[in-house]
Design a protein around this motif. Structure first.
Motif, PDB file in Angstrom:
ATOM      1  N   SER A  94     -14.357  -1.381   4.888  1.00  0.00           N
ATOM      2  CA  SER A  94     -13.604  -0.281   5.477  1.00  0.00           C
ATOM      3  C   SER A  94     -14.096  -0.053   6.894  1.00  0.00           C
ATOM      4  CB  SER A  94     -13.775   0.991   4.644  1.00  0.00           C
ATOM      5  OG  SER A  94     -15.148   1.357   4.537  1.00  0.00           O
ATOM      6  N   GLY A  95     -13.189   0.388   7.754  1.00  0.00           N
ATOM      7  CA  GLY A  95     -13.540   0.604   9.149  1.00  0.00           C
ATOM      8  C   GLY A  95     -12.514   1.481   9.833  1.00  0.00           C
ATOM      9  N   GLU A  96     -12.391   1.284  11.147  1.00  0.00           N
ATOM     10  CA  GLU A  96     -11.516   2.124  11.948  1.00  0.00           C
ATOM     11  C   GLU A  96     -10.792   1.283  12.987  1.00  0.00           C
ATOM     12  OE1 GLU A  96     -12.610   5.312  15.220  1.00  0.00           O
ATOM     13  OE2 GLU A  96     -12.845   6.182  13.209  1.00  0.00           O
ATOM     14  N   VAL A  97      -9.523   1.608  13.214  1.00  0.00           N
ATOM     15  CA  VAL A  97      -8.703   0.891  14.193  1.00  0.00           C
ATOM     16  C   VAL A  97      -9.164   1.254  15.603  1.00  0.00           C
ATOM     17  CG1 VAL A  97      -6.374   0.586  15.101  1.00  0.00           C
ATOM     18  CG2 VAL A  97      -6.740   0.790  12.627  1.00  0.00           C
ATOM     19  N   GLN A  98      -9.459   0.246  16.404  1.00  0.00           N
ATOM     20  CA  GLN A  98      -9.900   0.468  17.783  1.00  0.00           C
ATOM     21  C   GLN A  98      -8.734   0.647  18.736  1.00  0.00           C
ATOM     22  OE1 GLN A  98     -12.255  -3.233  17.880  1.00  0.00           O
ATOM     23  NE2 GLN A  98     -14.026  -1.962  18.428  1.00  0.00           N
ATOM     24  N   ASN A  99      -7.662  -0.150  18.519  1.00  0.00           N
ATOM     25  CA  ASN A  99      -6.481  -0.093  19.384  1.00  0.00           C
ATOM     26  C   ASN A  99      -5.225  -0.166  18.515  1.00  0.00           C
ATOM     27  OD1 ASN A  99      -7.681  -0.355  22.238  1.00  0.00           O
ATOM     28  ND2 ASN A  99      -8.602  -2.096  21.198  1.00  0.00           N
ATOM     29  N   PHE A 101      -1.926  -1.093  16.708  1.00  0.00           N
ATOM     30  CA  PHE A 101      -1.275  -2.369  16.436  1.00  0.00           C
ATOM     31  C   PHE A 101      -0.182  -2.178  15.397  1.00  0.00           C
ATOM     32  CE2 PHE A 101      -4.663  -2.324  13.252  1.00  0.00           C
ATOM     33  CZ  PHE A 101      -4.044  -2.799  12.103  1.00  0.00           C
ATOM     34  N   THR A 102       0.806  -3.067  15.448  1.00  0.00           N
ATOM     35  CA  THR A 102       1.912  -3.063  14.488  1.00  0.00           C
ATOM     36  C   THR A 102       1.949  -4.423  13.806  1.00  0.00           C
ATOM     37  OG1 THR A 102       3.218  -1.532  15.818  1.00  0.00           O
ATOM     38  CG2 THR A 102       4.396  -2.843  14.184  1.00  0.00           C
ATOM     39  N   LEU A 103       1.882  -4.400  12.489  1.00  0.00           N
ATOM     40  CA  LEU A 103       1.843  -5.632  11.710  1.00  0.00           C
ATOM     41  C   LEU A 103       2.725  -5.462  10.489  1.00  0.00           C
ATOM     42  CD1 LEU A 103       0.502  -8.447  11.459  1.00  0.00           C
ATOM     43  CD2 LEU A 103      -1.320  -7.344  10.138  1.00  0.00           C
ATOM     44  N   ASP A 104       3.624  -6.417  10.300  1.00  0.00           N
ATOM     45  CA  ASP A 104       4.530  -6.397   9.148  1.00  0.00           C
ATOM     46  C   ASP A 104       5.351  -5.105   9.111  1.00  0.00           C
ATOM     47  OD1 ASP A 104       5.663  -7.594   6.903  1.00  0.00           O
ATOM     48  OD2 ASP A 104       4.203  -6.685   5.528  1.00  0.00           O
ATOM     49  N   GLY A 105       5.713  -4.611  10.305  1.00  0.00           N
ATOM     50  CA  GLY A 105       6.554  -3.421  10.393  1.00  0.00           C
ATOM     51  C   GLY A 105       5.819  -2.115  10.233  1.00  0.00           C
ATOM     52  N   VAL A 106       4.498  -2.139  10.075  1.00  0.00           N
ATOM     53  CA  VAL A 106       3.704  -0.922   9.889  1.00  0.00           C
ATOM     54  C   VAL A 106       2.806  -0.738  11.107  1.00  0.00           C
ATOM     55  CG1 VAL A 106       2.034   0.289   8.444  1.00  0.00           C
ATOM     56  CG2 VAL A 106       3.725  -1.241   7.392  1.00  0.00           C
ATOM     57  N   THR A 107       2.810   0.473  11.687  1.00  0.00           N
ATOM     58  CA  THR A 107       1.992   0.765  12.861  1.00  0.00           C
ATOM     59  C   THR A 107       0.736   1.544  12.450  1.00  0.00           C
ATOM     60  OG1 THR A 107       3.907   0.808  14.335  1.00  0.00           O
ATOM     61  CG2 THR A 107       1.916   1.928  15.090  1.00  0.00           C
ATOM     62  N   PHE A 108      -0.402   1.072  12.947  1.00  0.00           N
ATOM     63  CA  PHE A 108      -1.686   1.728  12.709  1.00  0.00           C
ATOM     64  C   PHE A 108      -2.192   2.245  14.055  1.00  0.00           C
ATOM     65  CE2 PHE A 108      -1.196  -1.097   9.173  1.00  0.00           C
ATOM     66  CZ  PHE A 108      -1.811  -0.472   8.094  1.00  0.00           C
ATOM     67  N   PRO A 109      -2.184   3.576  14.270  1.00  0.00           N
ATOM     68  CA  PRO A 109      -2.644   4.130  15.555  1.00  0.00           C
ATOM     69  C   PRO A 109      -4.156   4.011  15.709  1.00  0.00           C
ATOM     70  CG  PRO A 109      -1.224   5.676  14.369  1.00  0.00           C
ATOM     71  CD  PRO A 109      -1.605   4.605  13.404  1.00  0.00           C
ATOM     72  N   GLN A 110      -4.604   4.085  16.945  1.00  0.00           N
ATOM     73  CA  GLN A 110      -6.028   4.073  17.248  1.00  0.00           C
ATOM     74  C   GLN A 110      -6.730   5.212  16.499  1.00  0.00           C
ATOM     75  OE1 GLN A 110      -6.917   4.813  21.356  1.00  0.00           O
ATOM     76  NE2 GLN A 110      -9.030   4.125  21.200  1.00  0.00           N
ATOM     77  N   GLY A 111      -7.909   4.893  15.920  1.00  0.00           N
ATOM     78  CA  GLY A 111      -8.688   5.884  15.188  1.00  0.00           C
ATOM     79  C   GLY A 111      -8.361   5.987  13.713  1.00  0.00           C
ATOM     80  N   THR A 112      -7.341   5.255  13.244  1.00  0.00           N
ATOM     81  CA  THR A 112      -6.979   5.306  11.831  1.00  0.00           C
ATOM     82  C   THR A 112      -8.054   4.649  10.977  1.00  0.00           C
ATOM     83  OG1 THR A 112      -4.625   5.183  12.391  1.00  0.00           O
ATOM     84  CG2 THR A 112      -5.233   4.668  10.122  1.00  0.00           C
ATOM     85  N   ALA A 113      -8.481   5.320   9.918  1.00  0.00           N
ATOM     86  CA  ALA A 113      -9.416   4.724   8.961  1.00  0.00           C
ATOM     87  C   ALA A 113      -8.646   3.756   8.065  1.00  0.00           C
ATOM     88  CB  ALA A 113     -10.074   5.810   8.118  1.00  0.00           C
ATOM     89  N   VAL A 114      -9.185   2.558   7.862  1.00  0.00           N
ATOM     90  CA  VAL A 114      -8.487   1.538   7.078  1.00  0.00           C
ATOM     91  C   VAL A 114      -9.431   0.887   6.076  1.00  0.00           C
ATOM     92  CG1 VAL A 114      -6.723   0.993   8.804  1.00  0.00           C
ATOM     93  CG2 VAL A 114      -8.935  -0.195   8.865  1.00  0.00           C
ATOM     94  N   PRO A 157      -5.818   4.767   3.690  1.00  0.00           N
ATOM     95  CA  PRO A 157      -5.943   5.525   2.431  1.00  0.00           C
ATOM     96  C   PRO A 157      -5.389   6.942   2.503  1.00  0.00           C
ATOM     97  CG  PRO A 157      -8.071   5.338   3.520  1.00  0.00           C
ATOM     98  CD  PRO A 157      -7.124   4.487   4.296  1.00  0.00           C
ATOM     99  N   VAL A 158      -5.185   7.466   3.715  1.00  0.00           N
ATOM    100  CA  VAL A 158      -4.651   8.829   3.858  1.00  0.00           C
ATOM    101  C   VAL A 158      -3.129   8.838   3.723  1.00  0.00           C
ATOM    102  CG1 VAL A 158      -4.452  10.830   5.377  1.00  0.00           C
ATOM    103  CG2 VAL A 158      -6.586   9.530   5.288  1.00  0.00           C
ATOM    104  N   SER A 159      -2.457   8.017   4.535  1.00  0.00           N
ATOM    105  CA  SER A 159      -0.989   7.977   4.489  1.00  0.00           C
ATOM    106  C   SER A 159      -0.469   6.978   3.467  1.00  0.00           C
ATOM    107  CB  SER A 159      -0.443   7.621   5.870  1.00  0.00           C
ATOM    108  OG  SER A 159      -0.763   6.276   6.202  1.00  0.00           O
TER     109      SER A 159
END
Length: 266
Positions: A94-99, A101-114, A157-159
Motif C-alpha cells: 500500500s502507498g500513495e499516488v505521487q502524481n 494518473f488515469t488507467l483503464d478509465g479510472v483517475t487516481f488524483p495526487q495523494g490518493t491512498a492505494v 480503499p476509500v472510494s
C-alpha cells in the motif's frame, strides 16, 4: 605449368569440416532449480493523451524484495546451446499516488491512498551457436522467443475505485552466451534482448543471467552435480497506447537480485 591436383577441393572441404567441428561438445542436459530474491524498482505514468508525470513504484507500495522460483534447463547439441527458463514474482503493498494518473478509465488524483498489486512472469527459449568453443572459453550468438505476462491492480480503499490491467505478449529475442571453465568452477552469462518500435508502441527489454557453478561431481564422471549462485537482472522500458482508448502508458522498471540453486547434469 603444373596441373592442379584434383584432390584440392576434397582436401579443402575436409579441412573446413574439421574446423567447423573443432571444439564440439558431447550432447548434455543440465537442470537447475533456483530460488531468487528479486527487488522491483522504477516508475510508471498513465494518462489520456499523454502519460503525464511518473509515479515511483516504491511510493505505491511495490518496492519490496520478493522470492522467485527461477527454473532453468540447458542442453547442448554439437555447437548449439539451448536454454529454457522462467522468472516471475508477485509484489503487493500500500502507498500513495505521487502524481495524477488515469488507467483503464479510472483517475487516481495526487495523494490518493492505494492498495497495489503487480505480478509478472517471463518464459524464454534461447538458442546460441558457438562462434568460439576452445578449451575453457565459450562464446555464442543466436536468438529465441519469449512469453511475457504482466498483471496489475490498483485499489482506492476509500472510494473503492479500482483498475486492473492484463498484458500478455510473445516476441523474438536476440541472444548472447559467454562462459569460462576453471574445471571445478565455471561462470556463464546469458543475455536476451528485445527492442522494437511499431505504430504507437516502443519497447526495450534486456535480460541478464550471470551464474556460477561449483561442481561437487564433474561432467567428466558422466552425470554431474553442482551448487549454483548468480544474479538476474531484467530491465523493461515500454511506451504504448491502451487498445481502444486514448490512454498513454509508460513503464520504466527493473527487477534484479541474487539467486541460489542446484544443478544436475547428464
Amino acid at each position: 605449368m603444373h596441373p592442379r591436383p584434383r584432390s584440392t577441393p576434397l582436401a579443402l572441404g575436409l579441412a573446413l569440416l574439421g574446423a567447423t567441428q573443432l571444439g564440439c561438445r558431447t550432447p548434455r542436459v543440465d537442470a537447475m532449480p533456483r530460488l531468487g530474491w528479486l527487488r522491483l524498482e522504477g516508475d510508471f505514468a498513465a494518462g489520456v493523451g499523454g502519460p503525464g508525470q511518473p509515479n515511483q513504484l516504491e511510493a505505491l507500495g511495490l518496492g519490496d524484495r520478493e522470492a522467485s522460483l527461477m527454473p532453468r534447463v540447458d542442453w547442448t547439441s554439437g555447437r548449439w546451446d539451448h536454454t529454457v527458463d522462467w522468472v516471475g514474482a508477485q509484489y503487493a503493498g500500500s502507498g500513495e499516488v505521487q502524481n495524477d494518473f488515469t488507467l483503464d478509465g479510472v483517475t487516481f488524483p495526487q495523494g490518493t491512498a492505494v492498495v497495489s498489486d503487480l505480478e509478472f512472469g517471463v518464459a524464454r527459449w534461447l538458442a546460441t551457436y558457438d562462434l568460439l568453443d576452445h578449451r575453457r572459453w565459450v562464446l555464442g550468438l543466436g536468438g529465441g522467443v519469449g512469453l511475457y505476462a504482466v498483471e496489475t491492480r490498483l485499489l482506492d480503499p476509500v472510494s473503492t475505485a479500482q483498475t486492473d490491467t492484463d498484458q500478455l505478449g510473445l516476441a523474438p529475442n536476440l541472444a548472447l552466451r559467454a562462459g569460462y571453465d576453471w574445471g571445478s568452477v565455471d561462470v556463464g552469462l546469458l543475455i536476451g534482448w528485445l527492442g522494437f518500435s511499431l505504430n504507437d508502441t516502443d519497447v526495450q527489454y534486456l535480460d541478464l543471467d550471470l551464474g556460477l557453478r561449483w561442481f561437487l561431481r564433474g561432467p567428466e564422471q558422466g552425470w554431474s552435480s553442482a551448487l549454483v549462485a548468480g544474479l538476474r537482472w531484467v530491465d523493461l522500458e515500454a511506451s504504448y497506447r491502451e487498445e481502444g482508448s486514448d490512454e498513454r502508458i509508460d513503464w520504466n522498471t527493473r527487477v534484479a537480485g541474487p539467486y541460489l540453486g542446484f544443478s544436475l547434469g547428464f
